[in-house]
Structures are given as structure tokens and as C-alpha cells.
Design a protein around this motif. Structure first.
Motif, short mmCIF file in Angstrom:
data_model
loop_
_atom_site.label_atom_id
_atom_site.label_comp_id
_atom_site.label_asym_id
_atom_site.label_seq_id
_atom_site.Cartn_x
_atom_site.Cartn_y
_atom_site.Cartn_z
N PHE A 107 2.36 8.41 -12.62
CA PHE A 107 1.81 7.26 -13.32
C PHE A 107 1.52 6.14 -12.33
O PHE A 107 2.32 5.88 -11.42
CB PHE A 107 2.78 6.76 -14.39
N GLN A 108 0.38 5.51 -12.48
CA GLN A 108 -0.03 4.46 -11.55
C GLN A 108 -0.54 3.25 -12.32
O GLN A 108 -1.44 3.36 -13.15
CB GLN A 108 -1.12 4.98 -10.61
N SER A 109 0.05 2.10 -12.04
CA SER A 109 -0.39 0.87 -12.68
C SER A 109 -1.78 0.50 -12.18
O SER A 109 -2.09 0.68 -11.00
CB SER A 109 0.59 -0.26 -12.36
N PRO A 110 -2.63 -0.02 -13.06
CA PRO A 110 -3.99 -0.42 -12.65
C PRO A 110 -3.99 -1.42 -11.50
O PRO A 110 -4.92 -1.46 -10.70
CB PRO A 110 -4.58 -1.03 -13.92
N ASP A 111 -2.95 -2.25 -11.42
CA ASP A 111 -2.89 -3.28 -10.38
C ASP A 111 -2.14 -2.82 -9.13
O ASP A 111 -2.03 -3.55 -8.16
CB ASP A 111 -2.20 -4.54 -10.92
N GLU A 112 -1.62 -1.61 -9.16
CA GLU A 112 -0.84 -1.10 -8.03
C GLU A 112 -1.76 -0.74 -6.86
O GLU A 112 -2.81 -0.13 -7.06
CB GLU A 112 -0.08 0.15 -8.49
N PRO A 113 -1.40 -1.14 -5.64
CA PRO A 113 -2.22 -0.77 -4.47
C PRO A 113 -2.37 0.74 -4.37
O PRO A 113 -1.41 1.48 -4.58
CB PRO A 113 -1.41 -1.33 -3.29
N LYS A 114 -3.56 1.19 -4.08
CA LYS A 114 -3.83 2.62 -4.03
C LYS A 114 -3.57 3.18 -2.63
O LYS A 114 -4.09 2.67 -1.66
CB LYS A 114 -5.29 2.90 -4.44
N GLY A 138 -10.14 -1.82 -4.21
CA GLY A 138 -9.24 -0.93 -3.50
C GLY A 138 -9.40 0.54 -3.83
O GLY A 138 -8.98 1.40 -3.05
N GLU A 139 -10.02 0.85 -4.97
CA GLU A 139 -10.12 2.25 -5.39
C GLU A 139 -11.07 3.04 -4.47
O GLU A 139 -10.74 4.14 -4.03
CB GLU A 139 -10.61 2.33 -6.83
N VAL A 140 -12.23 2.49 -4.20
CA VAL A 140 -13.20 3.19 -3.35
C VAL A 140 -12.64 3.39 -1.95
O VAL A 140 -12.80 4.46 -1.35
CB VAL A 140 -14.54 2.42 -3.29
N GLU A 141 -11.96 2.37 -1.43
CA GLU A 141 -11.38 2.49 -0.09
C GLU A 141 -10.34 3.59 -0.03
O GLU A 141 -10.29 4.38 0.92
CB GLU A 141 -10.76 1.14 0.32
N ALA A 142 -9.49 3.67 -1.07
CA ALA A 142 -8.44 4.68 -1.11
C ALA A 142 -9.04 6.08 -1.21
O ALA A 142 -8.57 7.03 -0.56
CB ALA A 142 -7.50 4.42 -2.28
#
Length: 349
Positions: A107-114, A138-142
Motif C-alpha cells: 500500500f502506498q499513500s498518494p503523498d508518499e515519495p515514490k 514525482g511519479e514520472v521520475e520514479a
């Protein structure tokens, strides 16, 4: 946002003061290496946040036999009870179980660093399937880091314009095009569209299908008829008050998922409007609840179980046979006509 360059083997070699071949030998554990040299290389790699492509080879020597499935953590939302996630998870689990792999739910919080790479680096998983991904900071970078390192991963139901990320999706443009066209064929030109957040690519694609249906019928799009919820039943219920005033001219509504459609139907009913009498309604996803409403809900069937199975299959193929080939498959959808998209008794009765 500034994108931090990904370090490569050459950068590590330069910082450690050794050759690239030595860096390769350290990470591949090939041949005798002085402990001092090994320490210098590992410290340089850590300083540069470097993860070698060869990491996949090291996993092959000691696999966890677990595939991580990332789902969004939303407080007060029983996400696994929703049709969308339960069907995807069932498809993923069925394929992994058949092939002898375990499923690790993350589970991953929407605000959690990816940091998807870290999950591999800690050897918790041999591959990643990512659900609920969206176009956010941050999503695209991750995902770019994940893809650059050629680690086994696959997105489901999300694509990114300008990025070649591995993904399994459905033909949402065609699905909404067919749904809206069905309403237009009944002589209805003013059609309300209740969409989800545009940070999800499937929302953008359903909007595209809605606009395309109007265009093909020669109908001018009216942006006043486009509303946005968040894919929850509650958001559909709340937005009923905003949509109700338009029902004097708009006699049909297309909702981007069944949960919003059902909430909207309930909200409009509380305001005195009846489906099939005052308006027609079509949802999306073909959830179990769509067959239980009164009237039963017309919808678009999305093969979620099959999408989950296919994503799991692709992940296992990437693990056993790494490839540079870009995975991008879309499964067909089907319009399901039920009572809510057909007129019942006349409004005057």
C-alpha cells in the motif's frame, strides 16, 4: 520539477578512481577483488545513488519468488472491496499462483515519495505491478528510474504521454464513444458527462471518447455539461445537486464508472428525478452492483480480470527473458445495455 540525472557505471568508476570493468566485477561478483577496492566502489555507488542494470542478474541468483503489487492507500476507503481493484487483483493472483509466485501487497499513500527501485534493491520483490498510478509530482521520475534500470515492472490502466512505460490497458476511448453514441442514436443531443480526475489517463481517454461521439454526430460540445467526481459513489451522490438543474434540457448522463453512476442515481432520486423517466444513464466498468440497481445500470464492460492476468504474465516474461521491447497492450471493451439507457414510462405518468 528538476529531474535528477541517473548515474551510470562510468560515473561510479570516475568517483572511485577505478576502471568501469572493475565496477562491473564488483557488482557481478566476478574474479578476485581487493576488499579496499570493493569498498571504494560501493561507497561511490551509494554516494551517486547508483543501481546497476546488472542488479537483475543478482536477483536471478536468489529470487524472492514474490511479485509486488502496489495499490494506493486511501484512508477510510476499503479499496479491496471495490470491483475495480478486486477484479484486477484476482487476475494477477490467479496467474502468479499458477506459475508458483507469491503476491506481496504494497500500500502506498498518494503523498508518499515514490521509490520503486528501493523495493528491488532490498530484494523484497522480483517484479512490480503498479495499480492506481497517476500523473502526479514525482511519479514520472520514479517510473523513469525503474525503466532506465530495466527492472521488471508493469502499469495497469495508466499511460503517460511522451513516455514509453510498460503498461496493460483497455480501449477506453472506444468504450465511451460507443456508450455516448448509443444515447445519441435515441435522438438525445445534450448529454452530461460525469468524469473522474484527469490525472488518470483513462479519465482523459473517456473524455476523448465522449467528445469524439459528439463530433461524429455533428453536435457541438458544451463544457457546462462536463462534471468531475473522484470515482467514488459518494462523489456521484454529492454532484447530483449540481447536475439536476440541467435535466430540463439534458436527457442523458454518461458516468466514467459505475460507482459514480450509482451514487448519482441515488442522489437524483432523492431530489425527485427518476432514471428512465426523467433521464437515461450509462456507467462504466460493469461492476456487480450495476446489475443490482433499479433500474439495472447500462455500462461498459472492462476486462479487469484479464488485464490483471496479462500484466502478471508480462512481468514473469520480463523476469525470465529481459527485453528492451516496449510493452503496451490494450484489451477491447464491450457496451452492456440494460434498463437505465432505455426509456421507461413517460414522465407525464
Amino acid at each position: 520539477m528538476e529531474v535528477i540525472p541517473i548515474a551510470n557505471r562510468k560515473d561510479v568508476a570516475k568517483l572511485a578512481g577505478v576502471s568501469e570493468a572493475t565496477v562491473s566485477r564488483v557488482f557481478n561478483q566476478v574474479g578476485p577483488i581487493r576488499e579496499e577496492t570493493k569498498t571504494k566502489v560501493l561507497e561511490a555507488a551509494a554516494q551517486l545513488n547508483y543501481y546497476p542494470n546488472a542488479i537483475a542478474q543478482s536477483f536471478a541468483k536468489g529470487k524472492s519468488n514474490n511479485i509486488g503489487v502496489i495499490v494506493p492507500y486511501l484512508p477510510k476507503v476499503r479499496i479491496m472491496s471495490t470491483h475495480y481493484f478486486s477484479e484486477l487483483m484476482s487476475g494477477i493472483g490467479a496467474m502468479l499462483g499458477e506459475m508458483g509466485y507469491g503476491l506481496l501487497l504494497l500500500f502506498q499513500s498518494p503523498d508518499e515519495p515514490k521509490d520503486y527501485v528501493q523495493l528491488f534493491r532490498s530484494q523484497k520483490v522480483d517484479g512490480l505491478i503498479i495499480l492506481g498510478s497517476k500523473n502526479a509530482t514525482g511519479e514520472v521520475e520514479a517510473l523513469t528510474r525503474l525503466h532506465e534500470l530495466q527492472l521488471p515492472y508493469c502499469l495497469i490502466n495508466q499511460t503517460y504521454t511522451g513516455h514509453l512505460f510498460h503498461s496493460i490497458d483497455a480501449n477506453h476511448v472506444q468504450g465511451s464513444l460507443e456508450a455516448v453514441s448509443t444515447l445519441i442514436k435515441q435522438g438525445i443531443e445534450q448529454i452530461i458527462f460525469l468524469n473522474g480526475p484527469l490525472e488518470y489517463s483513462n479519465s482523459s481517454e473517456r473524455l476523448e471518447g465522449y467528445c469524439l461521439a459528439l463530433e461524429q454526430a455533428g453536435i457541438v460540445k458544451n463544457t457546462d455539461y462536463i462534471f468531475q467526481g473522484n470515482y467514488s459513489r459518494k462523489s456521484g451522490y454529492k454532484i447530483a445537486a449540481d447536475i439536476a438543474p440541467y435535466l430540463s434540457t439534458c436527457k442523458a448522463i454518461f458516468a466514467a464508472n459505475d460507482r459514480m453512476a450509482i451514487g448519482l442515481m441515488q442522489g437524483l432520486q432523492d431530489l425527485g428525478y427518476r432514471a428512465t423517466v426523467d433521464y437515461l444513464l450509462i456507467g462504466y466498468d460493469n461492476s456487480e452492483m450495476s446489475r443490482m440497481t433499479t433500474p439495472s445500470l447500462s455500462t461498459v464492460n472492462v476486462p479487469l480480470f484479464d488485464m490483471g492476468q496479462l500484466a502478471a504474465k508480462k512481468i514473469l516474461q520480463l523476469i525470465s527473458q529481459p527485453t528492451d521491447t516496449f510493452i503496451n497492450e490494450r484489451l477491447p471493451v464491450t457496451f452492456i445495455e440494460r434498463q437505465s439507457s432505455r426509456w421507461g414510462q413517460s414522465p407525464s405518468n
